[in-house]
Design a protein around this motif. Structure first.
Motif, PDB file in Angstrom:
ATOM      1  N   THR A  80       9.554  -5.342 -13.052  1.00  0.00           N
ATOM      2  CA  THR A  80      10.278  -4.833 -14.238  1.00  0.00           C
ATOM      3  C   THR A  80       8.938  -4.292 -14.643  1.00  0.00           C
ATOM      4  N   PRO A  81       9.953  -2.920 -16.091  1.00  0.00           N
ATOM      5  CA  PRO A  81       8.650  -2.438 -16.730  1.00  0.00           C
ATOM      6  C   PRO A  81       7.587  -3.742 -17.683  1.00  0.00           C
ATOM      7  N   GLU A  82       7.910  -4.854 -18.127  1.00  0.00           N
ATOM      8  CA  GLU A  82       7.318  -5.695 -18.311  1.00  0.00           C
ATOM      9  C   GLU A  82       6.353  -5.727 -17.628  1.00  0.00           C
ATOM     10  N   ALA A  83       7.259  -6.303 -16.199  1.00  0.00           N
ATOM     11  CA  ALA A  83       6.193  -7.428 -15.140  1.00  0.00           C
ATOM     12  C   ALA A  83       6.356  -6.344 -13.830  1.00  0.00           C
ATOM     13  N   PRO A  84       5.465  -5.710 -13.583  1.00  0.00           N
ATOM     14  CA  PRO A  84       6.074  -4.611 -12.207  1.00  0.00           C
ATOM     15  C   PRO A  84       5.180  -5.945 -11.365  1.00  0.00           C
ATOM     16  N   GLY A  85       5.716  -4.858 -10.051  1.00  0.00           N
ATOM     17  CA  GLY A  85       5.485  -5.530  -8.631  1.00  0.00           C
ATOM     18  C   GLY A  85       4.240  -4.106  -8.682  1.00  0.00           C
ATOM     19  N   ARG A  86       3.923  -4.082  -7.492  1.00  0.00           N
ATOM     20  CA  ARG A  86       2.896  -3.505  -6.470  1.00  0.00           C
ATOM     21  C   ARG A  86       3.906  -3.354  -4.907  1.00  0.00           C
ATOM     22  N   VAL A  87       4.167  -2.321  -5.152  1.00  0.00           N
ATOM     23  CA  VAL A  87       4.044  -1.417  -3.607  1.00  0.00           C
ATOM     24  C   VAL A  87       3.482  -0.478  -3.107  1.00  0.00           C
ATOM     25  N   VAL A  88       3.842  -0.761  -1.808  1.00  0.00           N
ATOM     26  CA  VAL A  88       1.944   0.679  -1.731  1.00  0.00           C
ATOM     27  C   VAL A  88       2.604   2.005  -2.177  1.00  0.00           C
ATOM     28  N   THR A  89       0.713   2.522  -1.840  1.00  0.00           N
ATOM     29  CA  THR A  89       1.140   4.599  -1.382  1.00  0.00           C
ATOM     30  C   THR A  89       0.075   4.618  -1.122  1.00  0.00           C
ATOM     31  N   LEU A  90      -0.155   5.913  -0.640  1.00  0.00           N
ATOM     32  CA  LEU A  90      -1.231   6.633   0.441  1.00  0.00           C
ATOM     33  C   LEU A  90      -2.307   7.284  -0.161  1.00  0.00           C
ATOM     34  N   ILE A  91      -3.027   7.115   0.590  1.00  0.00           N
ATOM     35  CA  ILE A  91      -4.293   7.274  -0.492  1.00  0.00           C
ATOM     36  C   ILE A  91      -5.751   8.002   0.289  1.00  0.00           C
ATOM     37  N   GLN A  92      -6.048   9.507  -0.359  1.00  0.00           N
ATOM     38  CA  GLN A  92      -7.218   9.732   1.051  1.00  0.00           C
ATOM     39  C   GLN A  92      -7.975   9.179   1.320  1.00  0.00           C
ATOM     40  N   GLN A  93      -7.810   8.881   2.944  1.00  0.00           N
ATOM     41  CA  GLN A  93      -9.477   8.299   2.925  1.00  0.00           C
ATOM     42  C   GLN A  93      -9.743   9.552   4.807  1.00  0.00           C
ATOM     43  N   GLY A 150       5.764  17.232   8.607  1.00  0.00           N
ATOM     44  CA  GLY A 150       7.833  16.305   8.191  1.00  0.00           C
ATOM     45  C   GLY A 150       6.988  15.967   6.261  1.00  0.00           C
ATOM     46  N   LEU A 151       8.062  15.448   5.495  1.00  0.00           N
ATOM     47  CA  LEU A 151       7.286  15.084   3.726  1.00  0.00           C
ATOM     48  C   LEU A 151       7.608  13.528   3.938  1.00  0.00           C
ATOM     49  N   VAL A 152       6.853  13.584   3.322  1.00  0.00           N
ATOM     50  CA  VAL A 152       6.313  12.208   2.248  1.00  0.00           C
ATOM     51  C   VAL A 152       6.360  11.873   1.400  1.00  0.00           C
ATOM     52  N   TYR A 153       6.892  10.964   0.991  1.00  0.00           N
ATOM     53  CA  TYR A 153       6.461  10.305  -0.938  1.00  0.00           C
ATOM     54  C   TYR A 153       5.323   9.569  -0.588  1.00  0.00           C
ATOM     55  N   ILE A 154       4.433  10.336  -1.828  1.00  0.00           N
ATOM     56  CA  ILE A 154       3.180   9.874  -2.284  1.00  0.00           C
ATOM     57  C   ILE A 154       2.880   9.706  -3.901  1.00  0.00           C
ATOM     58  N   ALA A 155       2.231   8.611  -4.347  1.00  0.00           N
ATOM     59  CA  ALA A 155       2.547   8.070  -5.948  1.00  0.00           C
ATOM     60  C   ALA A 155       1.022   8.836  -5.414  1.00  0.00           C
ATOM     61  N   THR A 156       1.005   9.709  -6.349  1.00  0.00           N
ATOM     62  CA  THR A 156      -1.016   9.942  -6.886  1.00  0.00           C
ATOM     63  C   THR A 156      -1.189   9.314  -7.820  1.00  0.00           C
ATOM     64  N   GLU A 157      -2.510   9.318  -8.216  1.00  0.00           N
ATOM     65  CA  GLU A 157      -3.399   8.322  -9.024  1.00  0.00           C
ATOM     66  C   GLU A 157      -2.552   8.620  -9.895  1.00  0.00           C
ATOM     67  N   ASP A 158      -2.152   9.886 -10.405  1.00  0.00           N
ATOM     68  CA  ASP A 158      -2.122  11.076 -12.688  1.00  0.00           C
ATOM     69  C   ASP A 158      -0.382   9.921 -12.744  1.00  0.00           C
ATOM     70  N   ASN A 159      -0.269   9.245 -11.790  1.00  0.00           N
ATOM     71  CA  ASN A 159       1.697   8.635 -12.023  1.00  0.00           C
ATOM     72  C   ASN A 159       1.782   8.075 -13.082  1.00  0.00           C
ATOM     73  N   ALA A 160       2.240   7.272 -13.954  1.00  0.00           N
ATOM     74  CA  ALA A 160       2.357   5.852 -14.903  1.00  0.00           C
ATOM     75  C   ALA A 160       2.249   4.689 -14.493  1.00  0.00           C
ATOM     76  N   ALA A 161       2.868   4.771 -13.130  1.00  0.00           N
ATOM     77  CA  ALA A 161       2.741   3.624 -12.611  1.00  0.00           C
ATOM     78  C   ALA A 161       1.655   2.752 -11.855  1.00  0.00           C
ATOM     79  N   PHE A 162       1.020   3.961 -11.640  1.00  0.00           N
ATOM     80  CA  PHE A 162      -0.077   3.549 -10.751  1.00  0.00           C
ATOM     81  C   PHE A 162      -0.843   2.553 -10.985  1.00  0.00           C
ATOM     82  N   LEU A 163      -1.491   1.672  -9.909  1.00  0.00           N
ATOM     83  CA  LEU A 163      -1.834   0.061 -10.451  1.00  0.00           C
ATOM     84  C   LEU A 163      -3.353   0.617 -10.340  1.00  0.00           C
ATOM     85  N   GLY A 164      -4.079   1.239  -9.775  1.00  0.00           N
ATOM     86  CA  GLY A 164      -4.974   0.845  -8.772  1.00  0.00           C
ATOM     87  C   GLY A 164      -5.287  -0.070  -7.900  1.00  0.00           C
ATOM     88  N   PRO A 165      -6.739  -0.303  -7.235  1.00  0.00           N
ATOM     89  CA  PRO A 165      -7.205  -0.957  -6.182  1.00  0.00           C
ATOM     90  C   PRO A 165      -7.139  -2.357  -6.847  1.00  0.00           C
TER      91      PRO A 165
END
Length: 184
Positions: free
Chosen positions: A62-75, A120-135
């Motif tokens: 929820t907005p008050e208690a977000p879960g964690r899901v995957v994104t892709l990080i360049q490596q 192909g197309l892929v959905y990626i949540a980049t570091e500049d999005n408001a929901a990004f939590l990071g490592p």
């Protein structure tokens, strides 16, 4: 960038005159296939690592208690295994809403198990999005997942379903498996 990326995605690619597009799934798109597809094949993409660094305010938290899901990080040098789906472009009407919480569509080359390559197309949540939590440490990520739940159900189900789907693909993703071991 805001949480809601629907309109941004709808302006990113034009599908005029295109009857099908490849889509690469590396998270819930592997095991929760709630869209029609013409073909599906295991595939990998190069230079991207799957990470539980994206917040889920709309599906697994929820907005008050977000879960964690995957994104892709360049490596560099890393391969990410997933599932590729050949879909009709109208499928993105649904997927852009499903993946709206910070994810943008990008084009990527995908390598199929037979060695052939397609864009192909892929959905990626980049570091500049408001929901990004990071490592965070794997144990902390597991604790957040254990206590999070949202409209799509408990966050733990997302992690466990993903881990099982990756095993079915023959992928031993150390990041996902380490978090799963802490959760269990």
């Amino acid at each position: 960038m805001s949480f809601d990326t629907v309109e941004q995605n709808r302006s990113r690619q034009q599908f005029d005159g295109i009857s099908s597009v490849w889509l690469f799934g590396y998270g819930s798109l592997i095991y929760k296939v709630d869209f029609p597809f013409l073909e599906k094949r295991p595939a990998t993409i190069e230079g991207w690592a799957r990470r539980f660094w994206q917040g889920s305010h709309d599906h697994r938290g929820t907005p008050e208690a977000p879960g964690r899901v995957v994104t892709l990080i360049q490596q560099p040098g890393v391969r990410c295994k997933g599932m590729a789906y050949r879909v009709s472009p109208d499928v993105f009407e649904h997927l852009d809403v499903r993946e709206k919480n910070g994810y943008l569509r990008f084009t990527t080359p995908m390598t199929f198990d037979d060695g052939s390559v397609e864009d192909g197309l892929v959905y990626i949540a980049t570091e500049d999005n408001a929901a990004f939590l990071g490592p965070a440490p794997a144990a902390d990520i597991a604790q957040q997942i254990a206590r999070s739940s949202g409209p799509s159900g408990p966050n733990r189900d997302y992690l466990l379903n993903l881990a099982e789907a990756l095993r079915s693909l023959g992928d031993e993703d150390s990041h996902v498996l380490e978090i799963e071991s802490h959760l269990r």
